[in-house]
Design a protein around this motif. Structure first.
Motif, mmCIF file in Angstrom:
data_model
loop_
_atom_site.group_PDB
_atom_site.id
_atom_site.type_symbol
_atom_site.label_atom_id
_atom_site.label_comp_id
_atom_site.label_asym_id
_atom_site.label_seq_id
_atom_site.Cartn_x
_atom_site.Cartn_y
_atom_site.Cartn_z
ATOM 1 N N MET A 91 -78.699 38.836 -94.720
ATOM 2 C CA MET A 91 -77.758 39.370 -93.736
ATOM 3 C C MET A 91 -77.080 38.209 -93.039
ATOM 4 N N ALA A 92 -75.757 38.243 -92.946
ATOM 5 C CA ALA A 92 -74.993 37.206 -92.259
ATOM 6 C C ALA A 92 -74.390 37.788 -90.988
ATOM 7 N N LEU A 93 -74.508 37.043 -89.888
ATOM 8 C CA LEU A 93 -73.912 37.439 -88.621
ATOM 9 C C LEU A 93 -72.711 36.553 -88.353
ATOM 10 N N VAL A 94 -71.577 37.158 -88.091
ATOM 11 C CA VAL A 94 -70.347 36.429 -87.819
ATOM 12 C C VAL A 94 -69.801 36.907 -86.482
ATOM 13 N N GLY A 95 -69.433 35.949 -85.642
ATOM 14 C CA GLY A 95 -68.882 36.329 -84.350
ATOM 15 C C GLY A 95 -68.414 35.115 -83.586
ATOM 16 N N ALA A 96 -67.696 35.363 -82.517
ATOM 17 C CA ALA A 96 -67.156 34.280 -81.705
ATOM 18 C C ALA A 96 -68.282 33.540 -80.990
#
Length: 203
Positions: A51-56
């Motif tokens: 699982m990859a988490l992407v965010g500012a």
């Protein structure tokens, strides 16, 4: 607490929320939701999945990473491994299951080999072959060119390493721990593009 680690790696985040404790400085303008770093996070990761988490920046990715290894505890909700709340495990049992490589890792004033072996329990020491494999997967072969190789002292009172070198050692240390759940907190941010592609392919 349970002192034996979970046997599997079924990870669930159930309505997870985290808020930092009050700073102690009164702020009458602050609303009830202002201190929440995360709220209502739900996810399931099956064994073998990624699982990859992407965010500012500041969106809570590193906080969630810290929650998985209980550097912080959730404020609400649950994190479960194999259906059991991770707070029911002793820290040593949990950290035999979850290993984390951080963006800004801590290296201790000891040899490269000793730093890498920190994630292994005393009753399960790493073999030379496992050490070499972790170094290769993390593209950390630079250690062989240090003045005393794996015996080179690093950390606060030892040899200084670049940010990318520190991250590679952090990744190798996490891999060497042989966790059921491997967590990477922006671990490749200081690596060059070629090295990053090699590491991602190996993982």
């Amino acid at each position: 607490p349970h002192h034996e680690p979970p046997r599997g790696a079924h990870l669930e985040l159930v309505d997870v929320g985290f808020r930092f404790p009050p700073s102690g400085e009164p702020d009458s303008a602050a609303g009830p939701d202002d201190d929440w770093a995360l709220r209502h996070v739900n996810a399931v990761v099956e064994p073998g999945e990624t699982m990859a988490l992407v965010g500012a920046t500041g969106s809570g990715k590193s906080v969630l990473t810290a929650l998985l290894s209980r550097l912080y505890d959730v404020t609400e909700g649950q994190i479960r491994i194999d259906g059991r709340d991770i707070r029911e495990f002793s820290l040593s049992a949990l950290r035999r299951t979850v290993a984390t490589a951080f963006e800004d890792p801590t290296l201790f004033s000891m040899s490269v080999a000793e730093n890498l072996a920190l994630g292994r329990s005393a009753d399960n020491p790493a073999t030379d072959e496992e050490l070499a494999q972790a170094i290769e997967i993390a593209a950390a072969q630079f250690v062989y060119d240090l003045p005393f190789g794996l015996d080179t002292r690093i950390g606060e009172q030892g040899m200084s390493l670049s940010g990318g070198q520190r991250q590679r050692l952090s990744l190798a240390r996490a891999i060497l721990a042989q966790p059921k759940i491997l967590v990477l907190d922006d671990t490749l941010s200081a690596l060059d593009v070629h090295t990053e592609s090699v590491v991602e392919e190996a993982l």
